[in-house]
Write a protein that holds these residues in place. Sequence first.
Motif, PDB file in Angstrom:
ATOM      1  N   ASP A  94       0.803  -1.215   0.000  1.00  0.00           N
ATOM      2  CA  ASP A  94       0.000   0.000   0.000  1.00  0.00           C
ATOM      3  C   ASP A  94       0.850   1.285   0.000  1.00  0.00           C
ATOM      4  OD1 ASP A  94      -2.637   1.584   1.711  1.00  0.00           O
ATOM      5  OD2 ASP A  94      -2.841   0.542  -0.192  1.00  0.00           O
ATOM      6  N   ALA A  95       0.861   2.046   1.115  1.00  0.00           N
ATOM      7  CA  ALA A  95       1.514   3.369   1.100  1.00  0.00           C
ATOM      8  C   ALA A  95       3.005   3.276   0.805  1.00  0.00           C
ATOM      9  CB  ALA A  95       1.289   4.058   2.444  1.00  0.00           C
ATOM     10  N   TRP A  96       3.605   2.094   0.990  1.00  0.00           N
ATOM     11  CA  TRP A  96       5.040   1.910   0.798  1.00  0.00           C
ATOM     12  C   TRP A  96       5.349   1.181  -0.508  1.00  0.00           C
ATOM     13  CZ3 TRP A  96       2.273   1.355   5.300  1.00  0.00           C
ATOM     14  CH2 TRP A  96       2.639   2.132   6.385  1.00  0.00           C
ATOM     15  N   THR A  97       4.354   1.015  -1.370  1.00  0.00           N
ATOM     16  CA  THR A  97       4.522   0.206  -2.588  1.00  0.00           C
ATOM     17  C   THR A  97       5.709   0.662  -3.431  1.00  0.00           C
ATOM     18  OG1 THR A  97       2.157  -0.293  -2.645  1.00  0.00           O
ATOM     19  CG2 THR A  97       3.366  -0.505  -4.720  1.00  0.00           C
ATOM     20  N   ASN A  98       5.816   1.952  -3.689  1.00  0.00           N
ATOM     21  CA  ASN A  98       6.893   2.421  -4.567  1.00  0.00           C
ATOM     22  C   ASN A  98       8.276   2.193  -3.958  1.00  0.00           C
ATOM     23  OD1 ASN A  98       5.617   3.170  -6.941  1.00  0.00           O
ATOM     24  ND2 ASN A  98       4.925   5.111  -6.064  1.00  0.00           N
ATOM     25  N   ARG A  99       8.347   2.217  -2.639  1.00  0.00           N
ATOM     26  CA  ARG A  99       9.650   1.948  -2.023  1.00  0.00           C
ATOM     27  C   ARG A  99      10.049   0.493  -2.276  1.00  0.00           C
ATOM     28  NH1 ARG A  99      10.229   2.997   4.103  1.00  0.00           N
ATOM     29  NH2 ARG A  99      10.009   5.162   3.418  1.00  0.00           N
ATOM     30  N   VAL A 100       9.089  -0.420  -2.175  1.00  0.00           N
ATOM     31  CA  VAL A 100       9.407  -1.836  -2.403  1.00  0.00           C
ATOM     32  C   VAL A 100       9.735  -2.077  -3.878  1.00  0.00           C
ATOM     33  CG1 VAL A 100       8.526  -4.202  -2.278  1.00  0.00           C
ATOM     34  CG2 VAL A 100       7.971  -2.571  -0.459  1.00  0.00           C
ATOM     35  N   LEU A 101       9.016  -1.368  -4.777  1.00  0.00           N
ATOM     36  CA  LEU A 101       9.217  -1.616  -6.213  1.00  0.00           C
ATOM     37  C   LEU A 101      10.460  -0.921  -6.766  1.00  0.00           C
ATOM     38  CD1 LEU A 101       5.550  -1.384  -7.599  1.00  0.00           C
ATOM     39  CD2 LEU A 101       6.872  -3.429  -7.004  1.00  0.00           C
ATOM     40  N   GLU A 102      11.105  -0.085  -5.948  1.00  0.00           N
ATOM     41  CA  GLU A 102      12.322   0.607  -6.396  1.00  0.00           C
ATOM     42  C   GLU A 102      13.319  -0.386  -6.988  1.00  0.00           C
ATOM     43  OE1 GLU A 102      12.649   4.206  -3.267  1.00  0.00           O
ATOM     44  OE2 GLU A 102      14.420   2.888  -3.366  1.00  0.00           O
ATOM     45  N   GLY A 103      13.481  -1.522  -6.298  1.00  0.00           N
ATOM     46  CA  GLY A 103      14.472  -2.512  -6.741  1.00  0.00           C
ATOM     47  C   GLY A 103      14.144  -3.097  -8.116  1.00  0.00           C
ATOM     48  N   LEU A 104      12.896  -2.934  -8.533  1.00  0.00           N
ATOM     49  CA  LEU A 104      12.493  -3.419  -9.861  1.00  0.00           C
ATOM     50  C   LEU A 104      12.421  -2.253 -10.843  1.00  0.00           C
ATOM     51  CD1 LEU A 104       9.639  -5.894  -8.805  1.00  0.00           C
ATOM     52  CD2 LEU A 104      12.081  -6.354  -9.121  1.00  0.00           C
ATOM     53  N   ASP A 105      12.886  -1.085 -10.374  1.00  0.00           N
ATOM     54  CA  ASP A 105      12.912   0.105 -11.227  1.00  0.00           C
ATOM     55  C   ASP A 105      11.520   0.463 -11.762  1.00  0.00           C
ATOM     56  OD1 ASP A 105      14.906   1.245 -14.059  1.00  0.00           O
ATOM     57  OD2 ASP A 105      14.299   2.194 -12.169  1.00  0.00           O
TER      58      ASP A 105
END
Length: 387
Positions: free
Chosen positions: A203-214
């Motif tokens: 949820d609110a942290w989704t983009n932080r987790v997806l950073e590693g997948l660019d």
Amino acid sequence: MVEQVEYVVVGLGAFGSATAYALARGGADVLGLEQFELGHVRGASHDTSRILRHSYHTPGYVALTVAAYDDWASLEREAGERLVTVVGGLDLFPAEATVPVTDHTGSLSANDVPYEVLEPSEVQQRFPQFVLPPGTVGLYQQRAAIVPAARGTQTMQQMARAHGARLQDRCAVTAVRDRGDAGIDVDAGGQTYRCRRLVVCADAWTNRVLEGLDVRLPLKTTQEQFSYFAPADPAAFAPGRMPLWIWLGEQSFYGFPCYGEATVKVAQDCGGPPVTGDSRSFDPDPGREALVADFVARTLPGIGRPVRSKTCLYTLTPERDFALGPVPGHSAAFAAIGAGHGFKFSPTIGRLLAELATTGECTADIGPFRLDRPVMVDPPPVDEWAV
Ligand SMILES: Cc1cc2nc3c(=O)[nH]c(=O)nc-3n(C[C@H](O)[C@H](O)[C@H](O)COP(=O)(O)OP(=O)(O)OC[C@H]3O[C@@H](n4cnc5c(N)ncnc54)[C@H](O)[C@@H]3O)c2cc1C
């Protein structure tokens, strides 16, 4: 040290817990990772109650609600626990409604879901607690229900563990790396897990987790707030006399009958300031409490004064449709975001994510929710958040 795991689920709010449950129920080897303690209040799945309803503005959503009722019923059966409290629901369309009532009636009819359209005098007669401006039309759907947020999420966690899922809390995912055919590496708690499939429900942290997948999605997080009011006559707000209700005006509000206590929960939908999952505060905003109190003082005069308020997070897509499906460019990764209206669908979203992760396909039309749909790739300048 790299530990091999078949499926890793990031985030154990409602969506991640439902996904871990659905995967484990299917016999899969699942590891669920949560950065905070299970049952925490920092995300979007805590507190007492959430609305489960059929009445939506598109046939696709109504169809998904039909599946949601079935999935809640099967969870109740398997857990041996009552989770769904049917109380009836009243959508109120004032003259300046942001969504025409015909969008809802047409969508319900398209799915053979019964409803009644009530003229202002009929609303008044059936629910005398309301004082409504002239021209306000009511749409009543008798199957609308309350589902418990924290308890429902906990039940899905318990069922996931009962089927063999490993759920680890206080274990933040700090990085993910796509290794192609070798799978996806997930760093958490000083350990690296290599999984065949990754499901991100952060949820609110989704983009932080997806950073590693660019990958970066056009998401906005807002700090929402709800208040509990103490009516002088709680019996007048009890289920059977008082339905769930949603006011679909320029400013949208919604409320519950008494649920587990002699108070009435009311909130403004989508009125909160932009925050991040980490920058948000837990201090209710007195101005926003007053705004809700002013609205209900006019519309539900017997509701009394607010006795407590709490905060919570919405994570919103540009047009507030869910984001659900494969992560663009990463066939072994999937994600879901509920856009501030997903709890009612959580057992279904979990089941669909499990189907996608295990078979690459799923039993519902999730085309409208693709993570690479046009508004997610090229977001409009102004968000459209009315639902
Ligand atoms: C005030 C309010 C009222 C609502 N009312 C309704 C309603 O009536 N009906 C309805 O259907 N929906 C409603 N919603 C929306 C609904 O609650 C959410 O859509 C739903 O709870 C989202 O669940 P989630 O699991 O995606 O999010 P969350 O519960 O926020 O879970 C995400 C989890 O991911 C974890 N996480 C994030 N990053 C990491 C990491 N790096 N490592 C490990 N873990 C991580 C977080 O700690 C969190 O636990 C409401 C929401 C709010 C805020």
